[in-house]
Design an enzyme around this catalytic site. Sequence first.
Site, short mmCIF file in Angstrom:
data_model
loop_
_atom_site.label_atom_id
_atom_site.label_comp_id
_atom_site.label_asym_id
_atom_site.label_seq_id
_atom_site.Cartn_x
_atom_site.Cartn_y
_atom_site.Cartn_z
N ARG A 104 35.93 -52.70 81.89
CA ARG A 104 35.02 -52.02 82.82
C ARG A 104 35.52 -52.21 84.24
O ARG A 104 35.72 -53.34 84.67
CB ARG A 104 33.62 -52.62 82.73
N THR A 108 32.92 -49.34 89.56
CA THR A 108 32.24 -48.15 89.00
C THR A 108 31.53 -48.45 87.68
O THR A 108 30.70 -47.66 87.24
CB THR A 108 33.27 -47.04 88.71
N ASP A 200 29.25 -62.77 80.61
CA ASP A 200 30.44 -61.97 80.30
C ASP A 200 31.01 -62.45 78.96
O ASP A 200 31.51 -63.56 78.85
CB ASP A 200 31.48 -62.13 81.42
N ASP A 203 34.78 -63.53 78.88
CA ASP A 203 35.01 -64.81 79.56
C ASP A 203 34.48 -65.97 78.73
O ASP A 203 35.11 -67.04 78.66
CB ASP A 203 34.33 -64.81 80.93
C1 PRP Z 1 32.60 -55.91 78.03
C2 PRP Z 1 32.15 -55.79 76.60
C3 PRP Z 1 32.18 -54.30 76.38
C4 PRP Z 1 31.80 -53.76 77.72
C5 PRP Z 1 30.38 -53.31 77.65
O1 PRP Z 1 33.96 -55.81 78.13
O2 PRP Z 1 32.94 -56.52 75.72
O3 PRP Z 1 33.46 -53.82 75.98
O4 PRP Z 1 31.92 -54.83 78.66
O5 PRP Z 1 30.00 -52.69 78.83
P1 PRP Z 1 29.61 -51.15 78.92
O6 PRP Z 1 28.70 -50.87 77.77
O7 PRP Z 1 28.94 -51.05 80.25
O8 PRP Z 1 30.88 -50.34 78.87
P2 PRP Z 1 34.72 -55.98 79.53
O9 PRP Z 1 34.88 -54.66 80.19
O10 PRP Z 1 34.07 -57.06 80.33
O11 PRP Z 1 36.17 -56.39 79.09
P3 PRP Z 1 36.69 -57.73 78.36
O12 PRP Z 1 36.12 -57.74 76.97
O13 PRP Z 1 38.16 -57.55 78.37
O14 PRP Z 1 36.23 -58.91 79.17
N1 URA Z 2 29.89 -56.92 79.55
C1 URA Z 2 29.58 -58.20 79.28
O1 URA Z 2 30.43 -58.97 78.85
N2 URA Z 2 28.31 -58.61 79.50
C2 URA Z 2 27.35 -57.78 79.96
O2 URA Z 2 26.21 -58.22 80.12
C3 URA Z 2 27.71 -56.46 80.23
C4 URA Z 2 28.97 -56.05 80.00
#
Ligand code: PRP
Ligand code: URA
Length: 209
Positions: A104, A108, A200, A203
């Site tokens: 994400r 945005t 997150d 993380d």
């Molecule tokens: C997180 C999660 C989803 C996304 C959800 O990933 O694992 O993929 O956010 O958010 P959304 O419904 O608003 O799209 P992130 O983008 O943090 O990436 P990561 O798993 O690499 O940390």
């Molecule tokens: N991605 C995450 O990992 N946590 C949230 O709460 C939203 C998006």
Amino acid sequence: MGKVYVFDHPLIQHKVSLMRQTSTNVKEFRELAKEISTLMGFEATRDLPLKEVEIETPICSAKVKMLDGEDIAIVPILRAGLGFVDGMLALYPNAKVGHIGLYRDPETHKPVEYYCKLPVDIDKRKIFVVDPMLATGGSAVAAIDFIKQRGGKDIVFMCLLAAPEGLDVLQAAHPDIDIYIAAKDSHLNENAYIVPGLGDAGDRLYGTR
Ligand code: PRP
Ligand code: URA
């Protein structure tokens, strides 16, 4: 319209609550993700077709039920979706695994693609897209768009936590898919994080913050 299944099983609710806690460390978080994905996968595979086969038990011949060889693909959305793969493979060790890399954009909140590798016969498989978080729904919609563009048809989405906003977006974009959620949360905050959520997921799974 696909179905939305929110788990009310006490084991799942208990484990999700542990994952939410700030005091849960990386090792525990990973173990819980694996355990919950197995428990959810057990229910999400309920409709797999069976066939009758004849076998020999030590006592006699018997007609019994076995899986009808339905080919499965598990597709985690990177990174955090990887936390669901081992738990699903524990149930279905022959599944093929595809990967979709999305993150994400912090400003945005829109998904940015960086990787997509799916089994070549994805069009013939039942596909379980896995990601712990359904927040705005942007990542899940984009991942399922990729899969459909490559011929995938029979698609299920599994997540730990869903915000109502993301659930609406996903159902509007892909009304044909079934959605399995361990817990439906209250809302998104101003940073598009799920409330109360678990923070997150990537993380917490990988200890990167
Ligand atoms: C997180 C999660 C989803 C996304 C959800 O990933 O694992 O993929 O956010 O958010 P959304 O419904 O608003 O799209 P992130 O983008 O943090 O990436 P990561 O798993 O690499 O940390
Ligand atoms: N991605 C995450 O990992 N946590 C949230 O709460 C939203 C998006």
